[in-house]
Design an enzyme around this catalytic site. Structure first.
Site, PDB file in Angstrom:
ATOM      1  N   TYR A 235       0.865  -1.183   0.000  1.00  0.00           N
ATOM      2  CA  TYR A 235       0.000   0.000   0.000  1.00  0.00           C
ATOM      3  C   TYR A 235       0.903   1.234   0.000  1.00  0.00           C
ATOM      4  CZ  TYR A 235      -4.658   1.810  -0.123  1.00  0.00           C
ATOM      5  OH  TYR A 235      -5.814   2.405  -0.564  1.00  0.00           O
ATOM      6  N   LEU A 236       1.749   1.260  -1.020  1.00  0.00           N
ATOM      7  CA  LEU A 236       2.852   2.223  -1.079  1.00  0.00           C
ATOM      8  C   LEU A 236       2.339   3.649  -1.228  1.00  0.00           C
ATOM      9  CD1 LEU A 236       5.217   0.210  -3.474  1.00  0.00           C
ATOM     10  CD2 LEU A 236       5.078   0.128  -0.974  1.00  0.00           C
ATOM     11  N   HIS A 237       3.044   4.575  -0.592  1.00  0.00           N
ATOM     12  CA  HIS A 237       2.709   5.997  -0.673  1.00  0.00           C
ATOM     13  C   HIS A 237       3.955   6.772  -1.066  1.00  0.00           C
ATOM     14  CE1 HIS A 237       4.656   6.093   3.225  1.00  0.00           C
ATOM     15  NE2 HIS A 237       3.800   5.174   3.667  1.00  0.00           N
TER      16      HIS A 237
ATOM     17  N   HIS B 212       7.295   5.839   0.531  1.00  0.00           N
ATOM     18  CA  HIS B 212       7.976   4.697  -0.094  1.00  0.00           C
ATOM     19  C   HIS B 212       8.598   5.123  -1.419  1.00  0.00           C
ATOM     20  CE1 HIS B 212       4.812   2.384   2.304  1.00  0.00           C
ATOM     21  NE2 HIS B 212       5.949   1.906   2.757  1.00  0.00           N
TER      22      HIS B 212
ATOM     23  N   GLY C 163      12.259   4.448   6.370  1.00  0.00           N
ATOM     24  CA  GLY C 163      11.849   5.813   6.694  1.00  0.00           C
ATOM     25  C   GLY C 163      11.995   6.098   8.185  1.00  0.00           C
ATOM     26  N   GLN C 164      12.340   7.338   8.479  1.00  0.00           N
ATOM     27  CA  GLN C 164      12.529   7.747   9.890  1.00  0.00           C
ATOM     28  C   GLN C 164      11.225   7.733  10.690  1.00  0.00           C
ATOM     29  OE1 GLN C 164      14.548  11.629  10.776  1.00  0.00           O
ATOM     30  NE2 GLN C 164      12.965  11.666  12.371  1.00  0.00           N
TER      31      GLN C 164
ATOM     32  N   SER D 164       1.650   7.542   5.794  1.00  0.00           N
ATOM     33  CA  SER D 164       1.609   6.183   6.333  1.00  0.00           C
ATOM     34  C   SER D 164       0.511   5.417   5.596  1.00  0.00           C
ATOM     35  CB  SER D 164       1.261   6.242   7.830  1.00  0.00           C
ATOM     36  OG  SER D 164       0.827   4.980   8.279  1.00  0.00           O
TER      37      SER D 164
END
Ligand code: PAF
Length: 295
Positions: A38-40, A43, A153-154, A195
């Site tokens: 479910y990439l955003h 990503h 990711g941080q 997210s």
């Protein structure tokens, strides 16, 4: 192997190893981005960075059951492979590794990697089996994708510390060390951290959610203006969050960025991790900001 929108999808470890051998024979280095799909845009920015550094970039998409607690959202976690493949294509990834649960855990989850030291607090205190699941699956994914460098990711700050420690302390990693690169959190225009779980938010909740980042920024500004007391910083974040009565606050803390442990006051050269976890409706949101103390 099936082909969708020009991005090949590999589903087995054996095919993955064959692909890696082929890339290596071409002299390519390999970057990887482990994801649960479910990439955003967060990503996508990791994929773009990996593509700028490596000739071959593999994105794993695997909703890992072992990192979800019994009452968490494993079943309803959003999944959409076609959509993900478009994001990968646009961000210039090479290939997707999308194994089944049986492929990753052929005999069930029989052995577990436990990382000490940075797993006990914050997310680890509230989700006691979570980081064992994360460390175990990331180690298995590395063994499948055999990358030179992995990108995270941080936003999942504690996860990044766990993975770094796992890689640094593993004898396998000592032989074939994977470089771990952490990229800044990507945000919506109003500050909400990107997210996959943001899709759960109702319209009303989505409008309230940026208050989390606003609370973090209030504490960042306080540190910049000279505030050094943990208690004051935490009280400030709590006050900001409490203006949204729909939030249930799991934690709002100012901790040392390396150890995730609290100090009473922060000194010059410390880096403070401001970390918040809060639930709104059926969605749990986490976010953080890192700020170095100067003077
Ligand atoms: O951050 C995530 O998406 C997951 O925790 C990870 C690192 C892919 C492991 O399942």
């Amino acid at each position: 192997m099936s082909i969708k929108r020009d991005i090949p999808v590999i589903t087995t470890v054996a095919e993955m190893h064959a692909w890696v051998a082929n890339q290596r024979s071409l002299g390519h280095t390999i970057g990887c981005i482990p994801t649960m799909g479910y990439l955003h845009d967060g990503h996508a920015s990791l994929i773009r960075e990996a593509s700028a550094r490596h000739q071959s970039v593999v994105i794993s998409i695997f909703v890992n059951p072992t990192q979800f607690g019994p009452s968490e959202d494993f079943e309803r976690y959003p999944r959409d492979l076609d959509r993900d493949l478009s994001v990968v294509a646009e961000a210039d990834g090479s290939i997707v590794f999308a194994p089944t649960v049986d492929e990753m855990y052929p005999n069930g989850p029989q052995s577990t990697i436990h990382v000490d030291g940075v797993t006990e607090m914050l997310e680890g205190a509230l989700r006691p089996t979570h980081f064992d699941g994360v460390a175990t699956v990331v180690s298995l994914l590395f063994e499948a994708m055999l990358p030179d460098e992995a990108f995270f990711g941080q936003k999942d700050l504690q996860q990044t510390l766990v993975i770094r420690r796992m890689v640094e302390s593993s004898p396998i990693a000592a032989v074939r060390r994977v470089k771990i690169t952490i990229m800044p959190t990507q945000r919506e225009a109003d500050g909400l951290a990107r997210s996959s779980r943001n899709v759960y938010l109702t319209k009303e909740e989505r409008a309230l959610a940026p208050a989390i980042h606003q609370a973090l920024i209030a504490a960042v500004n306080a540190i910049t203006s000279g505030e050094r007391s943990r208690e004051v910083l935490e009280a400030l974040m709590l006050r900001k969050l409490q203006t949204v009565d729909r939030f249930t606050i799991d934690y709002a803390v100012a901790v040392d960025a390396q150890t995730l442990l609290p100090k009473e006051t922060y000194d010059q050269d410390d880096t403070v991790a401001l970390c918040i976890a809060a639930r709104i409706g059926r969605t749990r949101l986490i976010d953080n900001e890192l700020i170095g103390v100067t003077g």
